[in-house]
Write a protein that holds these residues in place. Structure first.
Motif, PDB file in Angstrom:
ATOM      1  N   LEU A  76       1.056  -6.758   2.194  1.00  0.00           N
ATOM      2  CA  LEU A  76       0.577  -5.388   2.401  1.00  0.00           C
ATOM      3  C   LEU A  76      -0.012  -5.291   3.795  1.00  0.00           C
ATOM      4  CD1 LEU A  76       0.066  -2.545   1.248  1.00  0.00           C
ATOM      5  CD2 LEU A  76      -2.165  -3.385   0.443  1.00  0.00           C
ATOM      6  N   ASP A  77       0.623  -4.492   4.646  1.00  0.00           N
ATOM      7  CA  ASP A  77       0.173  -4.294   6.021  1.00  0.00           C
ATOM      8  C   ASP A  77      -0.521  -2.937   6.108  1.00  0.00           C
ATOM      9  OD1 ASP A  77      -0.267  -4.156   8.722  1.00  0.00           O
ATOM     10  OD2 ASP A  77       1.855  -4.257   9.297  1.00  0.00           O
TER      11      ASP A  77
ATOM     12  N   LEU B 179      -3.556   1.644  -4.194  1.00  0.00           N
ATOM     13  CA  LEU B 179      -3.041   2.628  -3.241  1.00  0.00           C
ATOM     14  C   LEU B 179      -1.992   3.545  -3.865  1.00  0.00           C
ATOM     15  CD1 LEU B 179      -2.653   0.341  -0.082  1.00  0.00           C
ATOM     16  CD2 LEU B 179      -4.491   1.974  -0.559  1.00  0.00           C
ATOM     17  N   GLN B 180      -1.251   3.014  -4.823  1.00  0.00           N
ATOM     18  CA  GLN B 180      -0.166   3.786  -5.438  1.00  0.00           C
ATOM     19  C   GLN B 180      -0.465   4.006  -6.917  1.00  0.00           C
ATOM     20  OE1 GLN B 180       3.772   2.346  -4.619  1.00  0.00           O
ATOM     21  NE2 GLN B 180       4.729   3.544  -6.244  1.00  0.00           N
ATOM     22  N   PRO B 181      -0.848   5.217  -7.302  1.00  0.00           N
ATOM     23  CA  PRO B 181      -1.179   5.486  -8.707  1.00  0.00           C
ATOM     24  C   PRO B 181       0.008   5.193  -9.630  1.00  0.00           C
ATOM     25  CG  PRO B 181      -1.909   7.288  -7.293  1.00  0.00           C
ATOM     26  CD  PRO B 181      -1.059   6.405  -6.446  1.00  0.00           C
TER      27      PRO B 181
ATOM     28  N   PRO C  88       3.117   2.749  -0.007  1.00  0.00           N
ATOM     29  CA  PRO C  88       2.327   3.216  -1.153  1.00  0.00           C
ATOM     30  C   PRO C  88       1.329   4.289  -0.739  1.00  0.00           C
ATOM     31  CG  PRO C  88       1.551   1.077  -0.401  1.00  0.00           C
ATOM     32  CD  PRO C  88       2.783   1.375   0.381  1.00  0.00           C
ATOM     33  N   GLY C  89       1.037   5.160  -1.688  1.00  0.00           N
ATOM     34  CA  GLY C  89       0.050   6.203  -1.435  1.00  0.00           C
ATOM     35  C   GLY C  89       0.622   7.457  -0.819  1.00  0.00           C
TER      36      GLY C  89
ATOM     37  N   PRO D 208       0.280   2.344   5.184  1.00  0.00           N
ATOM     38  CA  PRO D 208       0.419   0.951   4.741  1.00  0.00           C
ATOM     39  C   PRO D 208       1.877   0.623   4.417  1.00  0.00           C
ATOM     40  CG  PRO D 208      -0.506   2.288   2.987  1.00  0.00           C
ATOM     41  CD  PRO D 208      -0.439   3.174   4.192  1.00  0.00           C
ATOM     42  N   GLN D 209       2.265  -0.603   4.709  1.00  0.00           N
ATOM     43  CA  GLN D 209       3.618  -1.078   4.422  1.00  0.00           C
ATOM     44  C   GLN D 209       3.520  -2.197   3.382  1.00  0.00           C
ATOM     45  OE1 GLN D 209       6.482   0.102   5.851  1.00  0.00           O
ATOM     46  NE2 GLN D 209       5.418   1.569   7.185  1.00  0.00           N
TER      47      GLN D 209
END
Length: 225
Positions: free
Chosen positions: A160-161, A85-87, A210-211, A167-168
């Motif tokens: 990860l929610d 999700l997070q590059p 993230p993201g 998303p959290q």
């Protein structure tokens, strides 16, 4: 005019001439000293060589041990999903960034630097830190804090929610460090802590969305392990 020598001591004249001749010869050989002789200059004592004592170099700080869950574990799987999700996110890179964050936040809390804390903490955690700093300052207390070494950083949990629109992500880290932490009152008397190097084990939870653009990991909770 009578040129007879009579009783004139001729032998004395001859001896005198010989003596004058010898004096002239000696002066020619030895030379003549002109002016006052230079005074004898005292000899400076020779310096006594001191034994060279080689100081042992200070030992380097201990290397930090990073404990990263494997990809086949539940926590490792969550970390892999966060990376999707997070590059640019990696578990190793995150764990190594915790060291600088830990040093920065601990130092800012001790000095009361709210600007740094506002950037590094979530809103709820910042409010708690701000209240603690204000209470300390109102009491006239000073926190002396110094991190000597960080010996271990371990990722022990990850969540990860993805149920909401954003998303959290949460990652819990155990940080083992050697610190000097002492709080003194306005008279310099100890209130809490000790003026000696002590091992601390802390659990810090970092949060991120993230993201999203400008996603930053901020401290969301902290407690003793």
């Amino acid at each position: 005019m009578n040129f007879s020598f009579g009783h004139f001591p001729l032998d004395l004249v001859i001896l005198g001439l010989v003596a004058v001749f010898l004096v002239l010869r000696l002066r020619g050989i030895l030379g003549r000293r002109v002016g006052a002789e230079p005074a004898m200059r005292p000899m400076a004592p020779q310096p006594v060589s001191q034994p060279v004592v080689e100081q042992a170099p200070e030992p380097p700080p201990p290397a930090i041990t990073y404990d990263i869950p494997g990809p086949d574990t539940r926590v490792g799987g969550v970390l892999a999903r966060i990376g999707m999700l997070q590059p640019g996110f990696t578990a190793d890179g995150f764990a190594k960034s915790v060291e600088s964050s830990f040093r920065l936040i601990v130092g800012a809390y001790a000095s009361g630097d709210l600007a740094v804390l506002r950037e590094r903490l979530t809103a709820a955690t910042y409010a708690a830190f701000e209240a603690a700093i204000q209470s300390r300052q109102q009491a006239g207390e000073v926190l002396r804090s110094e991190i000597r070494d960080i010996t271990d950083i371990a990722i022990i949990g990850a969540e990860l929610d993805e149920t909401g629109p954003n998303p959290q992500a949460r990652i819990e880290v155990r940080i083992v460090s050697d610190q000097v932490s002492l709080t003194v009152d306005s008279n310099g008397q100890p209130v809490s802590g000790v003026d000696a190097v002590t091992e601390f084990s802390d659990l810090w939870t970092f949060e991120c969305i993230p993201g999203t653009a400008g996603a930053v990991w901020r401290l969301g909770a902290s407690r003793s392990a």
